[in-house]
Design a protein around this motif. Structure first.
Motif, PDB file in Angstrom:
ATOM      1  N   PRO A  50       0.833  -1.209   0.000  1.00 55.65           N
ATOM      2  CA  PRO A  50       0.000   0.000   0.000  1.00 55.65           C
ATOM      3  C   PRO A  50       0.869   1.263   0.000  1.00 55.65           C
ATOM      4  O   PRO A  50       1.995   1.259   0.499  1.00 55.65           O
ATOM      5  N   LYS A  54       0.685   3.073  -6.981  1.00 51.96           N
ATOM      6  CA  LYS A  54       0.032   2.314  -8.059  1.00 51.96           C
ATOM      7  C   LYS A  54      -1.204   3.046  -8.570  1.00 51.96           C
ATOM      8  O   LYS A  54      -1.368   3.243  -9.773  1.00 51.96           O
ATOM      9  N   THR A  55      -2.071   3.479  -7.657  1.00 55.07           N
ATOM     10  CA  THR A  55      -3.288   4.193  -8.057  1.00 55.07           C
ATOM     11  C   THR A  55      -2.942   5.545  -8.666  1.00 55.07           C
ATOM     12  O   THR A  55      -3.600   5.985  -9.610  1.00 55.07           O
ATOM     13  N   MET A  56      -1.911   6.199  -8.175  1.00 56.83           N
ATOM     14  CA  MET A  56      -1.503   7.485  -8.747  1.00 56.83           C
ATOM     15  C   MET A  56      -1.070   7.332 -10.205  1.00 56.83           C
ATOM     16  O   MET A  56      -1.373   8.193 -11.032  1.00 56.83           O
ATOM     17  N   LEU A  58      -2.242   5.096 -12.286  1.00 54.07           N
ATOM     18  CA  LEU A  58      -3.477   4.900 -13.053  1.00 54.07           C
ATOM     19  C   LEU A  58      -4.236   6.214 -13.238  1.00 54.07           C
ATOM     20  O   LEU A  58      -4.752   6.498 -14.323  1.00 54.07           O
ATOM     21  N   MET A  59      -4.297   7.037 -12.198  1.00 57.38           N
ATOM     22  CA  MET A  59      -4.997   8.320 -12.299  1.00 57.38           C
ATOM     23  C   MET A  59      -4.294   9.249 -13.295  1.00 57.38           C
ATOM     24  O   MET A  59      -4.943   9.957 -14.060  1.00 57.38           O
ATOM     25  N   PHE A  70     -11.330   3.864 -16.336  1.00 58.19           N
ATOM     26  CA  PHE A  70     -10.839   3.423 -15.034  1.00 58.19           C
ATOM     27  C   PHE A  70     -11.909   2.605 -14.336  1.00 58.19           C
ATOM     28  O   PHE A  70     -13.075   2.989 -14.306  1.00 58.19           O
ATOM     29  N   ASP A  72     -12.649   0.197 -10.682  1.00 60.09           N
ATOM     30  CA  ASP A  72     -12.233  -0.337  -9.392  1.00 60.09           C
ATOM     31  C   ASP A  72     -12.529  -1.828  -9.418  1.00 60.09           C
ATOM     32  O   ASP A  72     -13.689  -2.239  -9.530  1.00 60.09           O
ATOM     33  N   LEU A  94      -7.962   0.656 -17.468  1.00 57.82           N
ATOM     34  CA  LEU A  94      -7.136   0.824 -16.274  1.00 57.82           C
ATOM     35  C   LEU A  94      -7.904   0.242 -15.086  1.00 57.82           C
ATOM     36  O   LEU A  94      -8.959   0.751 -14.718  1.00 57.82           O
ATOM     37  N   ASP A  96      -7.867  -0.828 -11.110  1.00 58.90           N
ATOM     38  CA  ASP A  96      -7.223  -0.709  -9.800  1.00 58.90           C
ATOM     39  C   ASP A  96      -7.780  -1.787  -8.881  1.00 58.90           C
ATOM     40  O   ASP A  96      -8.949  -2.163  -8.989  1.00 58.90           O
ATOM     41  N   GLU A  97      -6.952  -2.285  -7.976  1.00 57.17           N
ATOM     42  CA  GLU A  97      -7.366  -3.289  -6.998  1.00 57.17           C
ATOM     43  C   GLU A  97      -7.941  -4.545  -7.669  1.00 57.17           C
ATOM     44  O   GLU A  97      -8.955  -5.088  -7.233  1.00 57.17           O
TER      45      GLU A  97
END
Length: 133
Positions: A50, A54-56, A58-59, A70, A72, A94, A96-97
């Motif tokens: 964590p 990683k999420t940054m 993708l954003m 995007f 989730d 994209l 995430d998670e």
């Protein structure tokens, strides 16, 4: 990709605005740049603890890539993804998670990445769509 272009990508200056909010991770930034500049279909899986950006990443990609979507992974379903992919045909998906999604949804994504084909069965008819960029 020719050698001169590759060297240009590898030595690109730090003024690249796509990832300006992310400090460090220069090798990952170069990997993304090389992948985005290539003409082949590619898949990148970011793993890590964590708070490792990683999420940054993708954003940032979502903001700078036209025709990107995007999702989730914890809230995505196979049916929802298929509907979206058929209706909108994004150039970049994209997720995430992804580890939070159910195995049956992950299997669909793996098949899509391996074959580039979205296959559904409707009224005893198999429908296949080739997913290309």
């Amino acid at each position: 990709m020719n050698l001169q272009r590759l060297i240009g990508i590898l030595t690109k200056s730090q003024d690249d605005t796509m990832f300006q909010d992310i400090v460090g991770y220069d090798n990952i930034k170069r990997l993304f740049r090389m992948t985005l500049d290539s003409n082949s279909n590619s898949h990148i899986l970011l793993t890590g603890p964590p708070a490792s950006a990683k999420t940054m990443f993708l954003m940032s990609l979502l903001q700078h890539l036209k025709n990107s979507y995007f999702v989730d992974g914890g809230n995505a379903t196979k049916a929802g993804l298929i509907d979206y992919l058929f209706e909108n045909q994004p150039g970049y998906l994209l997720i995430d998670e992804i580890d939070k999604s159910a195995p049956k949804h992950q299997t669909f994504l793996l098949n899509l990445m391996e074959t580039g084909i979205i296959k559904i069965r409707e009224s005893k008819i198999d429908i296949s769509v080739f997913a290309t960029r």
